[in-house]
Design a protein around this motif. Structure first.
Motif, PDB file in Angstrom:
ATOM      1  N   SER A  46       0.834  -1.201   0.000  1.00  0.00           N
ATOM      2  CA  SER A  46       0.000   0.000   0.000  1.00  0.00           C
ATOM      3  C   SER A  46       0.871   1.255   0.000  1.00  0.00           C
ATOM      4  CB  SER A  46      -0.922   0.020   1.225  1.00  0.00           C
ATOM      5  OG  SER A  46      -0.211   0.374   2.386  1.00  0.00           O
ATOM      6  N   TRP A  47       0.343   2.307  -0.610  1.00  0.00           N
ATOM      7  CA  TRP A  47       1.054   3.586  -0.625  1.00  0.00           C
ATOM      8  C   TRP A  47       1.151   4.142   0.792  1.00  0.00           C
ATOM      9  CZ3 TRP A  47       4.619   5.600  -3.166  1.00  0.00           C
ATOM     10  CH2 TRP A  47       4.896   6.959  -3.132  1.00  0.00           C
ATOM     11  N   LEU A  48       0.160   3.862   1.616  1.00  0.00           N
ATOM     12  CA  LEU A  48       0.194   4.325   3.002  1.00  0.00           C
ATOM     13  C   LEU A  48       1.396   3.729   3.731  1.00  0.00           C
ATOM     14  CD1 LEU A  48      -0.982   5.902   5.358  1.00  0.00           C
ATOM     15  CD2 LEU A  48      -2.524   3.952   5.798  1.00  0.00           C
ATOM     16  N   LEU A  49       1.674   2.456   3.529  1.00  0.00           N
ATOM     17  CA  LEU A  49       2.835   1.830   4.158  1.00  0.00           C
ATOM     18  C   LEU A  49       4.120   2.540   3.739  1.00  0.00           C
ATOM     19  CD1 LEU A  49       4.134  -0.471   5.841  1.00  0.00           C
ATOM     20  CD2 LEU A  49       4.224  -1.785   3.704  1.00  0.00           C
ATOM     21  N   VAL A  50       4.239   2.845   2.470  1.00  0.00           N
ATOM     22  CA  VAL A  50       5.431   3.536   1.968  1.00  0.00           C
ATOM     23  C   VAL A  50       5.555   4.919   2.600  1.00  0.00           C
ATOM     24  CG1 VAL A  50       6.544   4.512  -0.086  1.00  0.00           C
ATOM     25  CG2 VAL A  50       5.506   2.239  -0.184  1.00  0.00           C
ATOM     26  N   LEU A  51       4.450   5.645   2.656  1.00  0.00           N
ATOM     27  CA  LEU A  51       4.503   6.976   3.265  1.00  0.00           C
ATOM     28  C   LEU A  51       4.879   6.901   4.743  1.00  0.00           C
ATOM     29  CD1 LEU A  51       1.430   8.711   1.600  1.00  0.00           C
ATOM     30  CD2 LEU A  51       3.862   9.070   1.088  1.00  0.00           C
ATOM     31  N   LYS A  52       4.393   5.890   5.440  1.00  0.00           N
ATOM     32  CA  LYS A  52       4.736   5.724   6.855  1.00  0.00           C
ATOM     33  C   LYS A  52       6.214   5.383   7.035  1.00  0.00           C
ATOM     34  CE  LYS A  52       0.254   4.412   8.751  1.00  0.00           C
ATOM     35  NZ  LYS A  52      -0.521   3.327   9.382  1.00  0.00           N
ATOM     36  N   LYS A  53       6.797   4.679   6.080  1.00  0.00           N
ATOM     37  CA  LYS A  53       8.205   4.276   6.164  1.00  0.00           C
ATOM     38  C   LYS A  53       9.142   5.233   5.419  1.00  0.00           C
ATOM     39  CE  LYS A  53       7.501  -0.600   7.079  1.00  0.00           C
ATOM     40  NZ  LYS A  53       8.348  -0.819   8.242  1.00  0.00           N
ATOM     41  N   ARG A  54       8.598   6.282   4.868  1.00  0.00           N
ATOM     42  CA  ARG A  54       9.382   7.199   4.044  1.00  0.00           C
ATOM     43  C   ARG A  54      10.575   7.782   4.790  1.00  0.00           C
ATOM     44  NH1 ARG A  54       6.921  12.352   0.682  1.00  0.00           N
ATOM     45  NH2 ARG A  54       8.718  12.602  -0.721  1.00  0.00           N
ATOM     46  N   GLU A  55      10.378   8.231   5.996  1.00  0.00           N
ATOM     47  CA  GLU A  55      11.476   8.814   6.769  1.00  0.00           C
ATOM     48  C   GLU A  55      12.590   7.796   6.992  1.00  0.00           C
ATOM     49  OE1 GLU A  55      12.141  10.807  11.158  1.00  0.00           O
ATOM     50  OE2 GLU A  55      10.182  11.041  10.199  1.00  0.00           O
ATOM     51  N   ALA A  56      12.222   6.575   7.349  1.00  0.00           N
ATOM     52  CA  ALA A  56      13.220   5.522   7.565  1.00  0.00           C
ATOM     53  C   ALA A  56      13.909   5.147   6.251  1.00  0.00           C
ATOM     54  CB  ALA A  56      12.570   4.291   8.195  1.00  0.00           C
ATOM     55  N   LEU A  57      13.159   5.122   5.161  1.00  0.00           N
ATOM     56  CA  LEU A  57      13.753   4.829   3.858  1.00  0.00           C
ATOM     57  C   LEU A  57      14.760   5.917   3.470  1.00  0.00           C
ATOM     58  CD1 LEU A  57      10.562   3.565   2.022  1.00  0.00           C
ATOM     59  CD2 LEU A  57      12.656   2.225   2.335  1.00  0.00           C
ATOM     60  N   ASN A  58      14.404   7.163   3.708  1.00  0.00           N
ATOM     61  CA  ASN A  58      15.331   8.267   3.429  1.00  0.00           C
ATOM     62  C   ASN A  58      16.603   8.130   4.243  1.00  0.00           C
ATOM     63  OD1 ASN A  58      14.808  10.799   1.634  1.00  0.00           O
ATOM     64  ND2 ASN A  58      12.789  10.025   2.214  1.00  0.00           N
ATOM     65  N   ALA A  59      16.481   7.793   5.503  1.00  0.00           N
ATOM     66  CA  ALA A  59      17.665   7.628   6.352  1.00  0.00           C
ATOM     67  C   ALA A  59      18.505   6.443   5.880  1.00  0.00           C
ATOM     68  CB  ALA A  59      17.247   7.451   7.810  1.00  0.00           C
ATOM     69  N   ALA A  60      17.865   5.343   5.593  1.00  0.00           N
ATOM     70  CA  ALA A  60      18.579   4.127   5.193  1.00  0.00           C
ATOM     71  C   ALA A  60      19.269   4.274   3.842  1.00  0.00           C
ATOM     72  CB  ALA A  60      17.613   2.944   5.151  1.00  0.00           C
ATOM     73  N   PHE A  61      18.680   5.064   2.948  1.00  0.00           N
ATOM     74  CA  PHE A  61      19.217   5.233   1.597  1.00  0.00           C
ATOM     75  C   PHE A  61      19.862   6.604   1.401  1.00  0.00           C
ATOM     76  CE2 PHE A  61      16.461   1.609   1.012  1.00  0.00           C
ATOM     77  CZ  PHE A  61      17.176   0.812   0.140  1.00  0.00           C
ATOM     78  N   ALA A  62      20.493   7.099   2.449  1.00  0.00           N
ATOM     79  CA  ALA A  62      21.308   8.324   2.360  1.00  0.00           C
ATOM     80  C   ALA A  62      20.562   9.490   1.717  1.00  0.00           C
ATOM     81  CB  ALA A  62      22.611   8.026   1.615  1.00  0.00           C
ATOM     82  N   GLY A  63      19.305   9.661   2.107  1.00  0.00           N
ATOM     83  CA  GLY A  63      18.517  10.754   1.547  1.00  0.00           C
ATOM     84  C   GLY A  63      18.269  10.615   0.055  1.00  0.00           C
TER      85      GLY A  63
END
Length: 179
Positions: A46-63
């Motif tokens: 779901s897109w909601l899951l991605v939006l909820k994990k967006r901050e962590a994804l940004n941190a994990a993938f060097a922005g």
């Protein structure tokens, strides 16, 4: 037809994305790369899951800095696969790293990711899908459609009566033909 415009208003995650990013033209390489990666991570979820994990994804993938992600190695891959804060799908993680390298190559061949997209615009969805499948990893029809719609290259991001549609047009009236 179901519209994101109907789901997003007032929602703590969907609302801000819909109102300030979805359908909004962008040319910054980091923004484009992040948007592509988020669509890859969303595939089958779901897109909601991605939006909820967006901050962590940004941190994990060097922005989503293309050069930093392109330099990721086996140790980084292992770190990502162990990170419970992100979407830990090996194929998606590998695609993001490889796609960073492919975006780097677009700098040489086209002057950058945005220039590459612009050089191929306009196309219909089927032609875009063929181009993306040839150029990137993990870019099926839904990923390509949502990525390009999120940037205003394909129509359908907003209804004409959506306030976000009016804001996007006010930014650049020439984009009306893309929305």
């Amino acid at each position: 037809m179901s519209w994101y415009c109907d789901v997003a208003p007032g929602h703590p995650f969907h609302g801000p994305y819909h109102d300030t990013e979805y359908g909004v033209p962008a040319s910054d390489e980091t923004v484009l790369f992040e948007r592509l990666c988020l669509e890859i991570f969303q595939a089958g979820l779901s897109w909601l899951l991605v939006l909820k994990k967006r901050e962590a994804l940004n941190a994990a993938f060097a922005g989503f800095n293309v050069d930093r992600v392109a330099a990721f190695d086996a140790e980084d891959r292992a770190r990502l696969l162990a990170d419970s804060g992100i979407i830990r799908n090996r194929l998606k993680i590998d695609a993001v790293i490889e796609n960073a390298r492919r975006v780097q190559a677009l700098r040489e061949s086209h002057g950058g990711f945005a220039a590459w997209i612009d050089a191929h615009h306009p196309r219909d969805l089927d032609a875009w899908i063929k181009l993306f499948r040839k150029s990137f990893k993990f870019t099926g029809p839904e990923v390509v459609n949502e990525f390009l719609m999120s940037l205003g290259y394909l129509p359908g991001a907003h209804r004409e009566d959506c306030p976000a549609y009016s804001r996007i047009l006010a930014m650049n009236p020439a984009w009306a033909r893309r929305l």
